[in-house]
Write an enzyme that holds these catalytic residues in place. Structure first.
Site, PDB file in Angstrom:
ATOM      1  N   HIS A 164       2.025  -1.494  -0.461  1.00  0.00           N
ATOM      2  CA  HIS A 164       1.179  -0.382  -0.912  1.00  0.00           C
ATOM      3  C   HIS A 164       2.059   0.832  -1.232  1.00  0.00           C
ATOM      4  O   HIS A 164       3.233   0.882  -0.867  1.00  0.00           O
ATOM      5  CB  HIS A 164       0.170  -0.010   0.177  1.00  0.00           C
ATOM      6  CG  HIS A 164       0.814   0.473   1.445  1.00  0.00           C
ATOM      7  ND1 HIS A 164       1.353  -0.398   2.381  1.00  0.00           N
ATOM      8  CD2 HIS A 164       1.061   1.728   1.916  1.00  0.00           C
ATOM      9  CE1 HIS A 164       1.866   0.306   3.374  1.00  0.00           C
ATOM     10  NE2 HIS A 164       1.711   1.599   3.126  1.00  0.00           N
ATOM     11  N   LYS A 179       6.816  -4.012   1.725  1.00  0.00           N
ATOM     12  CA  LYS A 179       5.738  -3.039   1.681  1.00  0.00           C
ATOM     13  C   LYS A 179       4.811  -3.361   0.520  1.00  0.00           C
ATOM     14  O   LYS A 179       5.264  -3.526  -0.614  1.00  0.00           O
ATOM     15  CB  LYS A 179       6.315  -1.622   1.527  1.00  0.00           C
ATOM     16  CG  LYS A 179       5.285  -0.511   1.642  1.00  0.00           C
ATOM     17  CD  LYS A 179       5.952   0.853   1.554  1.00  0.00           C
ATOM     18  CE  LYS A 179       4.920   1.964   1.680  1.00  0.00           C
ATOM     19  NZ  LYS A 179       5.550   3.311   1.559  1.00  0.00           N
TER      20      LYS A 179
END
Length: 228
Positions: free
Chosen positions: A106, A104
């Protein structure tokens, strides 16, 4: 055999997780039995499953660990259920961690891990459903060690699976759990082994689940694929 192991074997049958018949494995082997941890689907099933894992971890590794690492995807509910059960049964707060299949990039929780972010000083137990070849640890081990900032900063205490199939891993006569222990230097254990299953359902059982015919098929399978 410990009582919780007998209960776990009955539990696998009750949840239709452990089945007998004819099944083609990922390896291509034709097996007379099959275990599918994905069949645990209800809240009560996951709660009991977590308790069985917690008891096996406590028996094998004691309380000298901080984190349960459950490899995605099946390891995620296993780690979650077991951390809850461990707190309930033994009064010890442990953390759960899992890897992401895709990192991931963000948000506040970006990165390669889900849940607790393991770091130097942590003692980790890896929790999985079952291992036949031992290949899954080849992906899991480097992901855990990649979180270290100093060599040996994270200690892997051991690995726990639900069922030891007791068949030889590729290119060896030893079982997957034995090869993992030898290669990586930590103990790999199971809640129960197929030896326990046969003992409970056939040798000292009523032979209704493992019948004479199924036992012959299991014997033939282990003659070809059984660990020595």
């Amino acid at each position: 055999m410990e009582q919780y192991k007998k209960e776990f074997i009955d539990f696998m049958l009750e949840c239709q997780v452990l089945k007998f018949g004819s099944f083609t494995l990922k390896s291509g082997r034709q097996s007379p039995f099959f275990m599918n941890a994905g069949a645990y689907v209800t809240g009560s099933q996951l709660a009991r499953l977590g308790e069985f894992y917690a008891k096996a971890i406590h028996d094998n590794f004691g309380d000298d660990f901080d984190v349960l690492f459950g490899p995605a995807y099946k390891g995620i509910p296993l780690a979650t259920a077991c951390t809850i059960a461990y707190s309930k049964l033994y009064g010890k707060e442990i953390k759960y961690c899992s890897d992401r299949k895709e990192e991931k990039d963000h948000g506040a929780d970006k990165g390669a891990l889900l849940g607790y972010k393991i770091k130097d000083g942590d003692r980790v137990v890896i929790i999985e459903d079952v291992t036949t070849s031992g290949k899954s640890i080849e992906e899991t081990y480097p992901k855990i060690k990649a979180q270290e900032t100093t060599a040996g900063g994270i200690k892997i205490v051991g690995e726990i699976v639900s069922l030891d199939r007791r068949e030889k891993a590729p290119d060896t006569t030893k079982s997957a759990l034995e090869t993992i222990s030898e290669k990586y230097g930590f103990p790999a254990r199971a809640i129960v082994s197929m030896d326990d299953v046969i003992d409970a359902l056939y040798t000292n059982g009523d032979k209704k689940v493992i019948t004479e015919e199924i036992k012959k098929e299991i014997d033939a399978y282990y003659e070809q694929y059984g660990a020595k």
